[in-house]
Design an enzyme around this catalytic site. Structure first.
Site, PDB file in Angstrom:
ATOM      1  N   TYR A   1     -14.005  10.297  -1.816  1.00  0.00           N
ATOM      2  CA  TYR A   1     -13.061   9.877  -2.856  1.00  0.00           C
ATOM      3  C   TYR A   1     -13.159  10.755  -4.098  1.00  0.00           C
ATOM      4  CZ  TYR A   1     -12.067   5.693  -0.146  1.00  0.00           C
ATOM      5  OH  TYR A   1     -11.674   4.840   0.849  1.00  0.00           O
TER       6      TYR A   1
ATOM      7  N   CYS B   1     -19.103  -1.822   0.965  1.00  0.00           N
ATOM      8  CA  CYS B   1     -18.248  -0.689   1.315  1.00  0.00           C
ATOM      9  C   CYS B   1     -18.903   0.050   2.474  1.00  0.00           C
ATOM     10  CB  CYS B   1     -18.074   0.234   0.112  1.00  0.00           C
ATOM     11  SG  CYS B   1     -16.998   1.665   0.409  1.00  0.00           S
TER      12      CYS B   1
ATOM     13  N   ASN C   1     -10.691  -4.159  -1.271  1.00  0.00           N
ATOM     14  CA  ASN C   1     -10.564  -3.129  -2.304  1.00  0.00           C
ATOM     15  C   ASN C   1      -9.644  -3.568  -3.431  1.00  0.00           C
ATOM     16  OD1 ASN C   1     -12.206  -0.979  -1.372  1.00  0.00           O
ATOM     17  ND2 ASN C   1     -10.708  -0.537   0.229  1.00  0.00           N
TER      18      ASN C   1
ATOM     19  N   HIS D   1     -16.398   3.836  -4.488  1.00  0.00           N
ATOM     20  CA  HIS D   1     -15.477   4.954  -4.330  1.00  0.00           C
ATOM     21  C   HIS D   1     -15.629   5.995  -5.431  1.00  0.00           C
ATOM     22  CE1 HIS D   1     -12.542   2.704  -1.415  1.00  0.00           C
ATOM     23  NE2 HIS D   1     -13.790   2.743  -0.989  1.00  0.00           N
TER      24      HIS D   1
ATOM     25  N   ARG E   1       0.833  -1.203   0.000  1.00  0.00           N
ATOM     26  CA  ARG E   1       0.000   0.000   0.000  1.00  0.00           C
ATOM     27  C   ARG E   1       0.866   1.251   0.000  1.00  0.00           C
ATOM     28  NH1 ARG E   1      -4.572   1.796   4.550  1.00  0.00           N
ATOM     29  NH2 ARG E   1      -4.961   3.855   3.669  1.00  0.00           N
TER      30      ARG E   1
END
Length: 421
Positions: free
Chosen positions: A244, A164, A144, A194, A90
């Site tokens: 987002y 989500c 995700n 998102h 990440r």
């Protein structure tokens, strides 16, 4: 009822456990299996999980295993909450895109594509194991990028629904501002995972009074602050975008901001180390306050609600989930995965009707759906050219030189996770 959580060694699992304990009447779990390859984390997390169950007088049994096949055997539902490559991967997703002047984020843009490429093959392998063991089990995907992963699962014929926490977070927030119970708040939530907007906030149900104009008039500053957006954006749109959307509406500002501070992954990694130390304390029998900063607020409530509706009659009849479009948004193919209000039951999710969308939203949804088509193709079949095309199609990239540079960096940073590289 037996549930399995793949990725059960996550530091976020105690939030899920707390929800299972508090909402045991809605979802009566007899056995909960935490599955994770990291045995050391499993030991710490499961110890706290059992203490939480005991403190709240939950009679369910919590077991652990590093063996996926054993963990999902006979499960009624399997929850997927994976992070392939961990916080280290990440951290890369959030940093190398900045070298090209593009946003670095783990679920959208180039970083989001990297995560999809790492994740889809792993999730499909797990899903095949579930299908071989018990084909009637539901798969609830919280991994995700949820939209792409859910589409991969559905396309392969699995019984899957994507989940989500964005929508339930808005529901809880609006309920507090309106001083009503969350169950009274119905969202006109439309878009992709998102990439969504709250076009209306209704009291009492889908046909209730739309109080969104009142919310924006009376609480616009607070809502905009939570989104980290300029109040003018919210006022001009007249709707509430997912936070987002900040990556789209203020891309260059976000890139400058991200270049001046540590990545979110670095912050979470430090937090996880502290949380694991806490979990090892035999006196701790509730989720620590620090966990609230970890992210994923209200995930446990959403997961309980969805599982209860898929497996019985305990959950809410209408919930926001990720599922096949099937004509809901007429400008998208039927097999696109959208995030909307849907009726949930033992047969799965059926989206509710959505009014015609303003081109301002429909255009961006169509653009990102095209990117997701290409991203899934790259995840399933591999190849530099497919990665390049997906990056070029993404509206946050869209330039040849950017896509070229990002393609090289993506492959270089993820080679160990890409079988074809």
């Amino acid at each position: 009822m037996k549930l399995a959580v793949v990725g059960g060694g996550s530091t976020y699992t105690p939030e899920l456990i707390d929800g299972f304990a508090r909402l045991r009447d809605t979802l009566p779990i007899e056995e909960l299996v935490l599955v994770d390859p990291a045995a050391d984390r499993l030991e710490l997390v499961s110890g706290l999980a059992r203490r939480i169950f005991a403190k709240q007088d939950h009679a369910g049994r919590i077991t652990t295993t590093t063996d996926i096949d054993a963990g999902v055997a006979d499960a009624d539902a399997v929850l997927l909450q994976l992070r392939v490559g961990g916080q280290a991967a990440r951290n890369q997703d959030e940093t190398w895109p900045l070298e090209c002047g593009c946003v670095g984020q783990e679920t959208t843009g180039a970083g989001g594509l990297a995560k999809a490429l790492r994740t889809v093959p792993v999730v499909l392998d797990i899903a095949e194991r579930v299908r071989r063991t018990n084909p009637d089990a539901w798969i609830i995907d919280f991994t995700n990028p949820v939209g792409i992963v859910t589409r991969a699962l559905l396309q392969a014929g699995h019984k899957a629904v994507g989940l989500c926490n964005v929508a339930i977070g808005f529901q809880r927030k609006f309920a507090r501002l309106l001083e009503v119970e969350p169950g009274q708040v119905h969202l006109d939530h439309v878009g992709l995972n998102h990439l969504s907007w709250e076009l209306g906030v209704r009291l009492g149900g889908p046909d209730g009074e739309n109080v969104l104009p009142k919310l924006l008039a009376e609480h616009g500053d607070a809502i905009a602050d939570d989104l980290r957006m300029d109040r003018r954006i919210v006022d001009r749109l007249g709707v509430v975008p997912s936070y987002y959307l900040r990556y789209f509406y203020a891309h260059d500002e976000v890139v400058r901001e991200l270049g001046t501070k540590p990545s979110r992954a670095a912050e979470v990694a430090a937090m996880e180390k502290e949380l694991l130390e806490m979990y090892g304390d035999p006196a701790l029998d509730e989720k620590p306050e620090l966990l609230a900063k970890r992210g994923g607020a209200f995930y446990s409530e959403a997961a309980v609600d969805l599982a209860a509706s898929l497996l019985g009659d305990g959950g809410s009849p209408v919930q926001v989930v990720n599922t096949y479009n099937n004509g809901t948004l007429p400008f998208l193919p039927d097999d696109a995965v959208i995030e909307v209000q849907a009726r949930i039951g033992r047969d799965g999710a059926t989206p509710l009707a959505v009014p015609a969308l303003d081109p301002l939203y429909a255009g961006l949804i169509a653009n990102v759906t095209a990117y997701e088509d290409l991203a899934l193709e790259a995840a399933l079949r591999g190849g530099r050219d497919r990665v390049f095309k997906a990056l070029l199609a993404h509206p946050l990239i869209g330039q040849f030189d950017y896509a070229e540079g990002l393609t090289d960096r993506l492959i270089a940073h993820n080679r160990e996770h890409l079988a074809w590289a």
